[in-house]
Write an enzyme that holds these catalytic residues in place. Structure first.
Site, PDB file in Angstrom:
ATOM      1  N   PHE A  99     118.174   2.164 -17.951  1.00 38.94           N
ATOM      2  CA  PHE A  99     119.076   1.906 -19.082  1.00 38.94           C
ATOM      3  C   PHE A  99     120.464   2.521 -18.850  1.00 38.94           C
ATOM      4  CE2 PHE A  99     120.064   4.216 -23.250  1.00 38.94           C
ATOM      5  CZ  PHE A  99     120.946   3.254 -23.684  1.00 38.94           C
ATOM      6  N   ASP A 119     116.119   3.058  -6.760  1.00 40.37           N
ATOM      7  CA  ASP A 119     115.215   3.056  -7.914  1.00 40.37           C
ATOM      8  C   ASP A 119     113.821   2.645  -7.455  1.00 40.37           C
ATOM      9  OD1 ASP A 119     114.068   2.409 -10.608  1.00 40.37           O
ATOM     10  OD2 ASP A 119     116.146   2.736 -11.215  1.00 40.37           O
ATOM     11  N   GLY A 124     112.727   1.183 -14.700  1.00 45.26           N
ATOM     12  CA  GLY A 124     113.925   0.347 -14.570  1.00 45.26           C
ATOM     13  C   GLY A 124     113.537  -1.065 -14.195  1.00 45.26           C
ATOM     14  N   LEU A 159     119.929  10.337 -11.643  1.00 43.98           N
ATOM     15  CA  LEU A 159     119.379   9.975 -12.962  1.00 43.98           C
ATOM     16  C   LEU A 159     117.892   9.649 -12.899  1.00 43.98           C
ATOM     17  CD1 LEU A 159     122.490   9.589 -13.469  1.00 43.98           C
ATOM     18  CD2 LEU A 159     121.925   7.606 -14.853  1.00 43.98           C
ATOM     19  N   SER A 161     114.382   9.498 -13.330  1.00 43.18           N
ATOM     20  CA  SER A 161     113.337  10.200 -14.095  1.00 43.18           C
ATOM     21  C   SER A 161     113.026   9.340 -15.311  1.00 43.18           C
ATOM     22  CB  SER A 161     113.830  11.560 -14.590  1.00 43.18           C
ATOM     23  OG  SER A 161     112.969  12.059 -15.593  1.00 43.18           O
ATOM     24  N   TYR A 231     108.440  17.027 -18.759  1.00 47.11           N
ATOM     25  CA  TYR A 231     109.829  16.549 -18.751  1.00 47.11           C
ATOM     26  C   TYR A 231     110.791  17.711 -18.995  1.00 47.11           C
ATOM     27  CZ  TYR A 231     113.865  13.669 -20.179  1.00 47.11           C
ATOM     28  OH  TYR A 231     115.106  13.090 -20.294  1.00 47.11           O
ATOM     29  N   TYR A 245     121.182  25.680  -5.105  1.00 47.94           N
ATOM     30  CA  TYR A 245     121.879  24.996  -4.001  1.00 47.94           C
ATOM     31  C   TYR A 245     123.380  25.278  -4.028  1.00 47.94           C
ATOM     32  CZ  TYR A 245     118.365  22.338  -1.478  1.00 47.94           C
ATOM     33  OH  TYR A 245     117.328  21.991  -0.656  1.00 47.94           O
ATOM     34  N   GLN A 248     123.570  29.168  -2.938  1.00 46.37           N
ATOM     35  CA  GLN A 248     123.096  29.465  -1.586  1.00 46.37           C
ATOM     36  C   GLN A 248     123.733  28.569  -0.522  1.00 46.37           C
ATOM     37  OE1 GLN A 248     118.813  29.971  -1.504  1.00 46.37           O
ATOM     38  NE2 GLN A 248     118.780  29.490   0.678  1.00 46.37           N
ATOM     39  N   HIS A 267     114.710   0.128 -23.251  1.00 38.57           N
ATOM     40  CA  HIS A 267     113.406  -0.520 -23.104  1.00 38.57           C
ATOM     41  C   HIS A 267     112.920  -1.009 -24.460  1.00 38.57           C
ATOM     42  CE1 HIS A 267     113.258   1.143 -19.116  1.00 38.57           C
ATOM     43  NE2 HIS A 267     113.756   2.225 -19.650  1.00 38.57           N
TER      44      HIS A 267
HETATM   45  N1  LIG Z   1     118.476   7.814 -22.629  1.00 39.03           N
HETATM   46  C1  LIG Z   1     118.569   8.988 -23.165  1.00 39.03           C
HETATM   47  O1  LIG Z   1     118.654   9.102 -24.379  1.00 39.03           O
HETATM   48  C2  LIG Z   1     118.560  10.241 -22.308  1.00 39.03           C
HETATM   49  C3  LIG Z   1     118.641  11.458 -22.933  1.00 39.03           C
HETATM   50  C4  LIG Z   1     118.624  12.596 -22.158  1.00 39.03           C
HETATM   51  C5  LIG Z   1     118.561  12.511 -20.789  1.00 39.03           C
HETATM   52  N2  LIG Z   1     118.489  11.294 -20.202  1.00 39.03           N
HETATM   53  C6  LIG Z   1     118.360  11.274 -18.737  1.00 39.03           C
HETATM   54  O2  LIG Z   1     119.167  10.232 -18.205  1.00 39.03           O
HETATM   55  C7  LIG Z   1     118.504   9.634 -17.090  1.00 39.03           C
HETATM   56  C8  LIG Z   1     118.387   8.138 -17.314  1.00 39.03           C
HETATM   57  O3  LIG Z   1     117.662   7.882 -18.490  1.00 39.03           O
HETATM   58  P1  LIG Z   1     117.425   6.397 -19.045  1.00 39.03           P
HETATM   59  O4  LIG Z   1     117.390   6.459 -20.512  1.00 39.03           O
HETATM   60  O5  LIG Z   1     118.335   5.458 -18.376  1.00 39.03           O
HETATM   61  O6  LIG Z   1     115.930   6.170 -18.570  1.00 39.03           O
HETATM   62  P2  LIG Z   1     115.294   4.938 -17.801  1.00 39.03           P
HETATM   63  O7  LIG Z   1     113.830   5.154 -17.802  1.00 39.03           O
HETATM   64  O8  LIG Z   1     115.812   3.667 -18.359  1.00 39.03           O
HETATM   65  O9  LIG Z   1     115.892   5.112 -16.356  1.00 39.03           O
HETATM   66  C9  LIG Z   1     115.333   5.964 -15.401  1.00 39.03           C
HETATM   67  C10 LIG Z   1     115.345   5.226 -14.075  1.00 39.03           C
HETATM   68  O10 LIG Z   1     114.814   6.091 -13.071  1.00 39.03           O
HETATM   69  C11 LIG Z   1     113.897   5.335 -12.286  1.00 39.03           C
HETATM   70  N3  LIG Z   1     112.923   6.268 -11.695  1.00 39.03           N
HETATM   71  C12 LIG Z   1     111.986   7.005 -12.307  1.00 39.03           C
HETATM   72  N4  LIG Z   1     111.299   7.741 -11.421  1.00 39.03           N
HETATM   73  C13 LIG Z   1     111.833   7.463 -10.200  1.00 39.03           C
HETATM   74  C14 LIG Z   1     111.547   7.899  -8.880  1.00 39.03           C
HETATM   75  N5  LIG Z   1     110.564   8.783  -8.630  1.00 39.03           N
HETATM   76  N6  LIG Z   1     112.293   7.391  -7.862  1.00 39.03           N
HETATM   77  C15 LIG Z   1     113.274   6.493  -8.085  1.00 39.03           C
HETATM   78  N7  LIG Z   1     113.581   6.045  -9.323  1.00 39.03           N
HETATM   79  C16 LIG Z   1     112.869   6.530 -10.369  1.00 39.03           C
HETATM   80  C17 LIG Z   1     113.268   4.380 -13.266  1.00 39.03           C
HETATM   81  O11 LIG Z   1     112.652   3.273 -12.654  1.00 39.03           O
HETATM   82  C18 LIG Z   1     114.471   3.988 -14.102  1.00 39.03           C
HETATM   83  O12 LIG Z   1     115.171   2.914 -13.541  1.00 39.03           O
HETATM   84  C19 LIG Z   1     117.146  10.328 -16.969  1.00 39.03           C
HETATM   85  O13 LIG Z   1     117.210  11.311 -15.978  1.00 39.03           O
HETATM   86  C20 LIG Z   1     116.950  10.961 -18.313  1.00 39.03           C
HETATM   87  O14 LIG Z   1     116.175  12.125 -18.221  1.00 39.03           O
HETATM   88  C21 LIG Z   1     118.479  10.155 -20.928  1.00 39.03           C
END
Ligand SMILES: NC(=O)c1ccc[n+]([C@@H]2O[C@H](COP(=O)([O-])OP(=O)(O)OC[C@H]3O[C@@H](n4cnc5c(N)ncnc54)[C@H](O)[C@@H]3O)[C@@H](O)[C@H]2O)c1
Length: 420
Positions: A99, A119, A124, A159, A161, A231, A245, A248, A267
């Site tokens: 997203f 990704d 995603g 990003l 996760s 998380y 990192y 160091q 989603h």
């Molecule tokens: N959306 C929010 O409100 C929000 C709030 C706080 C933090 N975040 C952080 O922002 C980032 C993006 O969030 P988002 O809302 O777009 O979530 P999302 O789930 O839409 O996007 C996360 C992307 O990471 C990919 N991914 C997950 N595990 C992976 C792996 N092991 N290797 C490669 N790709 C991987 C997923 O397929 C996905 O495309 C995340 O790190 C999330 O923790 C988002």
């Protein structure tokens, strides 16, 4: 004499007959040759016609394929700025098909940079970035960040996760691995190639906060063994790794503590309050509020967040920075506002409170304002209307049975979906 004369007469008559017969035979032969010739011609013509139509049957689909290919080569991309070699950066976005990552991809591509999205498509989807596929500045790599990656880049937006509770709780061990091993791999890459790394951290590092609003110097109140710990603690240790990192190895790091964000490409089954309420309102289902609905949330629109991430990456601020919208609303207020904007007659239904659901969440964004000159600018209603439009379209596609690559289902093994 008489008999000789008769014989001569008879033979001359026979010769004439013979000649006549020969003539007729010749004519008949010529006619049959001609007939055969004509038959052969028409057979040949028929054959040619059949052959032509057979060839046409084979060639037409090929022509169509060529037309499709030509179309894909001449695909219209969103407009992209031209940047000189000096200003153009090679940027890696892990989780770039998600997203937030896909909107960040749009911004950096349109700004004229070279963007590589990495990704594993856990949450995603390719559709989020398909409008860039084939562009000379864009590359999409199917890769899991838990495995090392070798690539030459100048900046890394990390990003990757899962972000919504049902997704990160589905496989807590994988969530931990992504945030720990995945972050180590990206920091290792940053060190190797001398890139700057921005970590997408989260307001969840504050847990269920005892101070309100939360500023960056608040250390948080996290349950290390609760259902959200994979998380929350995963992101906390990811932050720790960044600073290890930096100290160091001299890696340049930026840490964004992102608060709740919403917008198109969320989603469908994200499980968080905005998407839940919009979908419920659009489908005429009751809007489900966990607990009394007095717990507060503050939501920022995704374009505001993306501008904040880019401003932070290009700043000289290496300590964590909150990025969020401080405009706080109770969950109940959100339910009513969304119901009104959708024009839905849905009821509001109260359910029992979810475990470890934070009571208050509001960012203190003084630091971002002061050091990045950043603050959210998209009014809540404007953003909600865009999100509603997006979800309405998605529901229409589904109703019309049109092919849409399905977002990965929010996989809930135990417990239930609850608001973040
Ligand atoms: N959306 C929010 O409100 C929000 C709030 C706080 C933090 N975040 C952080 O922002 C980032 C993006 O969030 P988002 O809302 O777009 O979530 P999302 O789930 O839409 O996007 C996360 C992307 O990471 C990919 N991914 C997950 N595990 C992976 C792996 N092991 N290797 C490669 N790709 C991987 C997923 O397929 C996905 O495309 C995340 O790190 C999330 O923790 C988002």
């Amino acid at each position: 004499m008489v008999s000789k004369g008769l014989l001569r007469l008879a033979s001359s008559v026979n010769r004439r007959r013979m000649k006549l017969l020969l003539g007729i035979a010749l004519l008949a032969y010529a006619a049959s040759v001609w007939g055969n010739f004509v038959n052969m011609r028409s057979l040949q013509e028929n054959g040619e016609l059949k052959l032509e139509s057979k060839i046409e049957e084979i060639v037409e689909p090929l022509r169509e394929k060529i037309r499709d290919l030509e179309k894909s080569f001449t695909q219209k991309y969103p407009p992209v700025k031209f940047l000189s070699e000096k200003d153009r950066k090679r940027i890696l976005i892990t989780g770039g098909a998600g997203f937030v990552g896909s909107h960040l991809t749009d911004k950096l591509m349109m700004d004229g940079h070279e963007v590589t999205v990495v990704d594993n498509f856990f949450t995603g989807r390719k559709r989020n970035v398909e409008h860039w596929i084939g562009h000379e500045n864009f590359e999409l790599i199917n890769h899991d960040v838990v495995e090392p990656l070798y690539i030459e880049v100048d900046q890394i937006y990390h990003l990757a996760s899962p972000a919504s509770p049902p997704n990160y709780m589905y496989n807590p061990i994988k969530t931990l691995k992504t945030n720990t091993i995945g972050t180590l791999n990206m920091l290792g890459l940053a060190k190797r190639v001398g890139a700057r790394l921005l970590l997408a951290s989260t307001s969840e590092v504050y847990g269920d906060p005892e101070v309100h609003p939360q500023s960056e110097d608040y250390w948080g109140h996290v349950n290390p063994i609760g259902p959200r710990a994979c998380y929350d603690e995963g992101k906390r240790v990811a932050e720790t790794m960044c600073y290890a990192y930096m100290k160091q190895e001299g890696v340049e790091v930026r840490v964004a503590r992102i608060f709740n964000t919403f917008g198109p490409r969320m989603h469908m089954n994200d499980g968080r309050v905005v998407s839940n309420f919009i979908l419920q309102a659009l489908q005429g289902e009751p809007l489900t509020v966990y607990g009394s609905g007095s717990q507060t949330r503050a939501f920022q629109f995704v374009s505001d967040l993306v501008n904040g991430l880019v401003a932070l990456m290009n700043s000289n601020v290496s300590s964590p920075v909150n990025l969020g919208n401080p405009e706080e609303h109770t969950i109940l207020e959100f339910a009513q506002l969304i119901k009104n904007l959708v024009g839905s007659g849905s009821e509001i239904q109260f359910l029992s409170e979810a475990q470890d659901d934070p009571q208050k969440r509001k960012p203190d964004i003084k630091k971002a304002k002061l050091m990045l000159g950043w603050e959210p600018v998209v009014p809540l209603e404007e953003g909600l209307n865009k999100a509603i439009h997006y979800f309405r379209k998605e529901l229409e596609y589904q109703a019309n049975n049109q092919y849409i690559p399905k977002p990965k289902p929010a996989r809930v093994k135990k417990g239930r979906t609850h608001h973040s």
